[in-house]
Design a protein around this motif. Structure first.
Motif, PDB file in Angstrom:
ATOM      1  N   CYS A  13       0.816  -1.217   0.000  1.00  0.00           N
ATOM      2  CA  CYS A  13       0.000   0.000   0.000  1.00  0.00           C
ATOM      3  C   CYS A  13       0.847   1.263   0.000  1.00  0.00           C
ATOM      4  O   CYS A  13       0.334   2.348  -0.242  1.00  0.00           O
ATOM      5  CB  CYS A  13      -0.941   0.008   1.198  1.00  0.00           C
ATOM      6  N   ASN A  14       2.152   1.118   0.319  1.00  0.00           N
ATOM      7  CA  ASN A  14       3.082   2.248   0.280  1.00  0.00           C
ATOM      8  C   ASN A  14       2.820   3.326   1.330  1.00  0.00           C
ATOM      9  O   ASN A  14       3.288   4.455   1.179  1.00  0.00           O
ATOM     10  CB  ASN A  14       3.086   2.905  -1.113  1.00  0.00           C
ATOM     11  N   LEU A  15       2.074   3.021   2.375  1.00  0.00           N
ATOM     12  CA  LEU A  15       1.861   4.041   3.416  1.00  0.00           C
ATOM     13  C   LEU A  15       3.174   4.372   4.120  1.00  0.00           C
ATOM     14  O   LEU A  15       3.382   5.503   4.547  1.00  0.00           O
ATOM     15  CB  LEU A  15       0.829   3.543   4.435  1.00  0.00           C
ATOM     16  N   THR A  17       6.018   4.709   2.828  1.00  0.00           N
ATOM     17  CA  THR A  17       6.807   5.685   2.069  1.00  0.00           C
ATOM     18  C   THR A  17       6.373   7.105   2.421  1.00  0.00           C
ATOM     19  O   THR A  17       7.114   8.053   2.221  1.00  0.00           O
ATOM     20  CB  THR A  17       6.613   5.488   0.558  1.00  0.00           C
ATOM     21  N   MET A  18       5.168   7.229   2.960  1.00  0.00           N
ATOM     22  CA  MET A  18       4.632   8.552   3.231  1.00  0.00           C
ATOM     23  C   MET A  18       5.066   9.087   4.600  1.00  0.00           C
ATOM     24  O   MET A  18       5.293  10.291   4.751  1.00  0.00           O
ATOM     25  CB  MET A  18       3.115   8.443   3.186  1.00  0.00           C
ATOM     26  N   MET A  63       7.019   5.193  13.335  1.00  0.00           N
ATOM     27  CA  MET A  63       5.825   5.579  12.575  1.00  0.00           C
ATOM     28  C   MET A  63       5.471   4.553  11.503  1.00  0.00           C
ATOM     29  O   MET A  63       4.304   4.237  11.287  1.00  0.00           O
ATOM     30  CB  MET A  63       6.049   6.948  11.917  1.00  0.00           C
ATOM     31  N   GLN A  65       6.077   1.356  11.436  1.00  0.00           N
ATOM     32  CA  GLN A  65       5.528   0.141  12.018  1.00  0.00           C
ATOM     33  C   GLN A  65       4.091   0.370  12.476  1.00  0.00           C
ATOM     34  O   GLN A  65       3.221  -0.477  12.302  1.00  0.00           O
ATOM     35  CB  GLN A  65       6.390  -0.303  13.189  1.00  0.00           C
ATOM     36  N   MET A  66       3.851   1.553  13.068  1.00  0.00           N
ATOM     37  CA  MET A  66       2.514   1.841  13.582  1.00  0.00           C
ATOM     38  C   MET A  66       1.496   1.970  12.461  1.00  0.00           C
ATOM     39  O   MET A  66       0.360   1.514  12.583  1.00  0.00           O
ATOM     40  CB  MET A  66       2.538   3.151  14.373  1.00  0.00           C
ATOM     41  N   ILE A  67       1.899   2.618  11.380  1.00  0.00           N
ATOM     42  CA  ILE A  67       0.890   2.871  10.342  1.00  0.00           C
ATOM     43  C   ILE A  67       0.741   1.680   9.411  1.00  0.00           C
ATOM     44  O   ILE A  67      -0.277   1.563   8.731  1.00  0.00           O
ATOM     45  CB  ILE A  67       1.213   4.165   9.555  1.00  0.00           C
ATOM     46  N   CYS A  68       1.712   0.770   9.417  1.00  0.00           N
ATOM     47  CA  CYS A  68       1.642  -0.365   8.485  1.00  0.00           C
ATOM     48  C   CYS A  68       0.395  -1.193   8.793  1.00  0.00           C
ATOM     49  O   CYS A  68       0.298  -1.838   9.829  1.00  0.00           O
ATOM     50  CB  CYS A  68       2.871  -1.250   8.604  1.00  0.00           C
ATOM     51  N   PRO A  69      -0.602  -1.203   7.898  1.00  0.00           N
ATOM     52  CA  PRO A  69      -1.849  -1.909   8.209  1.00  0.00           C
ATOM     53  C   PRO A  69      -1.674  -3.421   8.221  1.00  0.00           C
ATOM     54  O   PRO A  69      -2.530  -4.137   8.685  1.00  0.00           O
ATOM     55  CB  PRO A  69      -2.790  -1.504   7.071  1.00  0.00           C
ATOM     56  N   ASP A  70      -0.554  -3.894   7.684  1.00  0.00           N
ATOM     57  CA  ASP A  70      -0.385  -5.337   7.541  1.00  0.00           C
ATOM     58  C   ASP A  70       0.624  -5.921   8.516  1.00  0.00           C
ATOM     59  O   ASP A  70       1.048  -7.059   8.356  1.00  0.00           O
ATOM     60  CB  ASP A  70       0.017  -5.649   6.102  1.00  0.00           C
ATOM     61  N   GLN A  71       1.025  -5.141   9.508  1.00  0.00           N
ATOM     62  CA  GLN A  71       1.961  -5.619  10.535  1.00  0.00           C
ATOM     63  C   GLN A  71       3.205  -6.226   9.886  1.00  0.00           C
ATOM     64  O   GLN A  71       3.720  -7.251  10.324  1.00  0.00           O
ATOM     65  CB  GLN A  71       1.305  -6.636  11.472  1.00  0.00           C
ATOM     66  N   ILE A  73       6.202  -4.519   9.140  1.00  0.00           N
ATOM     67  CA  ILE A  73       7.501  -3.869   9.381  1.00  0.00           C
ATOM     68  C   ILE A  73       7.985  -4.167  10.793  1.00  0.00           C
ATOM     69  O   ILE A  73       7.225  -4.062  11.754  1.00  0.00           O
ATOM     70  CB  ILE A  73       7.390  -2.342   9.163  1.00  0.00           C
TER      71      ILE A  73
END
Lengths: 90, 360, 262
Positions: A13-15, A17-18, A63, A65-71, A73
């Motif tokens: 999802c590339n979140l 990278t943001m 950040m 790891q926290m935002i990664c929706p797929d756990q 990282i």
């Protein structure tokens, strides 16, 4: 510590990278075996957590790891004796 | 004591410590009595915002290991249907008391009926099997409530106490035993998958808060409890087991009373119409009138019909348009005559006697 | 322990679409849980039906995945029967505000000691993108093909008015704040309600001019406005943008609560 993307879980999802303040994550280019374009790591040794997590004894930024929706990282302990590259920024 | 009060007393004696419900005539006395008594025994009474929430809270409480119940009547019973299916799928023991009233819809709130006998068996969607009991006296209100809890815990299934308004509001003298034996829930053995059935097809109960880490879902699940909704064979296996664990034990669950087994004319009853039949038998001792009275209605124990080898006819007085008569018909070649009565009045002994005379 | 220890590793990857914000909310909740130091066997997750409600299936504790909209009623039963358990409810906007609206306001009124995390994606994701009570006016969905005509629910105002002890709203972009809010929710006795706006790239974003996941996260970032700022703007008589997402802790109070651990 070493920054790792778990390719079995990442859905591309590339979140990450943001949100990374160091812009370590770059959108990937090639699909992997599951057909998912996993982000690539650009000099992950710059990550504050890689360098300083052990010293401070806690997650510093996290950040991605926290935002990664797929756990997908996480930071892994490096094996002793493994060659590590250290990037120093001025 | 009143029927509804006897039901609440039975529940307390059985160790029920959670009541979640919503007031509805004619079942309110059960809730009122529980509200008064439960806090004194360390239990919890909670009046929920509707019947859906009532049964939901009961299922939730049951997973913490408590014996839990709710009481309702027709319209509330209809609202509960979805969560009854959930309790069946997740194999949650719980007791639902339905003091039946006239329907459909709001119908006759203060009058008696037995119109929910099919709803309790088939009301929720999908295939399943449950246990339903039907008391015909205040004493049985007490006894069968206790029995309901034991059956629910043993088979991990919702158990229905299908009383009617007449029994619920009738006052009779009852005998309360000094102590009540109790069937405990079989706990889940450590190291066994949470939905792995034992030989009796019932899995051990993984109580919440004991470290089992169980996932309970209404979705089709495997033995680990994890959802798996796309496998036809898994779903078939699960649903067949949920039905088989009750149906294969139906003769063991069966509970009935037989009068004059050599009779040719036999009444089959459950609930309050049994009382009129007893009057007929009492008034005509020389006629040798047969009477089969079910205390457990579902799962239907068809072998009980064999108790009357000489039967020429089965007369089935019910306060509905012949719901159980249809089920009985399925299992016998003897003519089954339905004697329906709607509107809340009981069959009079004279009516039953007249029906009987036609078959002499 | 870290949040990863709370996950059922054998169940991952989960069923959510790529970029779905629900996974982020799970991270934040588990992080907050980890900070509380609660034991696995004392914690129960309850959920209803929908995308959000699949979350407890990925968490190692005892979990109850119930019928549509009824999660709060089940959770009430568990908490009242055994106040020693910590009960956390995952729910979605359709689950909580539409079919479960009655249970929601009554759970707030009773002020039962639950923590409710609502993953509000402003749409029915699992059934294929139908409009929900929180779909903003004008937004497209499969059942509002000409734009939603109905005003949307403000869940935080609803919870505050109904009597919850702690009410907070954040988005899946504000992970640190969301984690802190959930943590405060765990600490607060009584009903804690945390609304997390999440992106739904497959069913909401795709139909509403968010071409990829980042666009919607960017929208949360630029349109989020702190409650304090809203109050200040109001005092100064300045206008508040219509499409602003008000973020922050709406209520933190100490009303009498039910089911609090003795």
């Amino acid at each position: 510590m070493r920054l790792v993307i778990d390719e079995r879980r990442c859905k591309g999802c590339n979140l990450c990278t943001m949100v990374c303040p160091y812009r370590i994550f770059k959108p990937g280019t090639k699909p992997n075996a599951r057909g998912i374009v996993v982000p690539e790591l650009d000099r992950p040794e710059r990550c504050a957590n890689c360098r300083l997590q052990a010293l401070y004894g806690r997650t510093l930024c996290g950040m991605c790891q926290m935002i990664c929706p797929d756990q997908a990282i996480r930071w892994e302990e490096e094996k002793p004796g493994e060659a590590t590259k250290v990037a120093i920024e001025f | 004591m009143q029927g509804n009060t006897a039901c609440a007393e039975g529940a307390l004696a059985a160790g029920c410590r959670f009541f979640g419900g919503y007031p509805i005539t004619p079942s309110t006395e059960v809730a009122e009595h529980m509200a008064a008594k439960l806090p004194k025994t360390g239990g919890v009474f909670i009046q929920m915002e509707d019947e859906i929430a009532g049964i939901a809270a009961v299922i939730g409480a049951s997973w913490t290991g408590m014996r839990a119940m709710t009481a309702t009547s027709g319209p509330g019973f209809s609202l509960m249907m979805e969560n009854i299916g959930f309790a069946v799928m997740t194999e949650t023991p719980c007791v639902l008391v339905n003091i039946q009233r006239g329907g459909p819809s709001t119908g006759q709130p203060t009058m008696s009926a037995q119109g929910d006998m099919f709803q309790c068996r088939f009301g929720s969607h999908g295939d399943y099997s449950i246990i339903a009991l039907s008391p015909s006296s205040v004493q049985e209100m007490y006894e069968l409530t206790i029995k309901s809890f034991d059956l629910a815990d043993r088979f991990r299934v919702p158990v229905f106490l299908m009383a009617d308004e007449i029994i619920g509001h009738m006052r009779e003298r009852i005998e309360i035993p000094p102590s009540v034996p109790r069937v405990e829930r079989k706990p889940l053995a450590r190291g066994v998958l949470p939905f792995h059935p034992d030989e009796d097809l019932v899995p051990g109960f993984p109580q919440f808060g004991m470290g089992y880490g169980v996932h309970v879902t209404g979705l089709t699940h495997d033995e680990r409890g994890y959802p798996c909704t796309t496998s036809p064979s898994l779903h078939e296996e699960l649903v067949k087991r949920l039905v088989a664990k009750i149906e294969s034990a139906r003769h063991e669950i069966a509970d009935y009373r037989v009068t004059n087994p050599d009779a040719e004319v036999v009444f089959i009853t459950y609930g309050s119409p049994a009382r009129s039949v007893e009057q007929v038998i009492h008034d005509n001792p020389s006629d040798r009138v047969g009477h089969l009275r079910f205390r457990v209605v579902w799962p239907f124990p068809e072998k009980t019909l064999w108790e009357f080898p000489n039967a020429r006819v089965f007369l089935v007085p019910e306060q509905n348009l012949g719901q159980m008569a249809r089920e009985i018909e399925r299992h016998t070649s003897v003519p089954v005559i339905s004697l329906p009565k709607l509107g809340g009045a009981l069959h009079t002994p004279e009516e039953l006697k007249r029906a009987m005379e036609a078959w002499r | 322990m870290t949040y990863a220890d709370w996950l059922r590793e054998d169940r991952l990857p989960h069923i959510y679409c790529a970029g779905c914000g629900n996974g982020t909310v799970i991270n934040c909740t588990l992080n907050a849980l980890d900070r509380m130091g609660w034991k696995k066997e004392e914690t129960i997750f309850v959920s209803g039906i929908g995308c959000s409600s699949r979350a407890p299936g990925y968490i190692v504790t005892d979990s109850l995945h119930t019928t549509h909209g009824r999660a709060l009623a089940f959770a009430t039963g568990i908490k009242m029967a055994n106040p020693a358990l910590h009960v956390v409810v995952f729910t979605g906007d359709g689950d909580l505000a539409a079919i479960g609206g009655n249970h929601f306001i009554h759970a707030c009124r009773r002020n039962i000691d639950l923590t409710v995390v609502c993953m509000n994606n402003q749409i029915y994701g699992m059934t294929g993108g139908q409009g929900s009570p929180t779909t903003p006016r004008g937004a497209l969905s499969t059942t509002t093909p000409y734009g939603s005509q109905e005003p949307a629910f403000d869940l935080c105002e609803l919870a505050s008015a109904a009597g919850a002890n702690f009410v907070s709203r954040w988005t899946s972009y504000h992970v640190k704040e969301l984690t802190r809010a959930v943590h405060t929710g765990f600490e607060t006795p009584g009903f804690s309600f945390i609304e997390a706006l999440v992106q739904c790239p497959t069913n909401y974003g795709r139909r509403n001019k968010f071409r990829n996941v980042m666009d919607q996260i960017e929208y949360f970032k630029t349109h989020g406005i702190l409650l304090q700022k809203v109050k200040r703007l109001r005092e100064e008589g300045k206008p508040i943008p219509d499409d602003a997402i008000v973020l922050g802790d709406f209520v933190q109070r100490n009303r009498a609560a039910m089911g609090v651990r003795r």
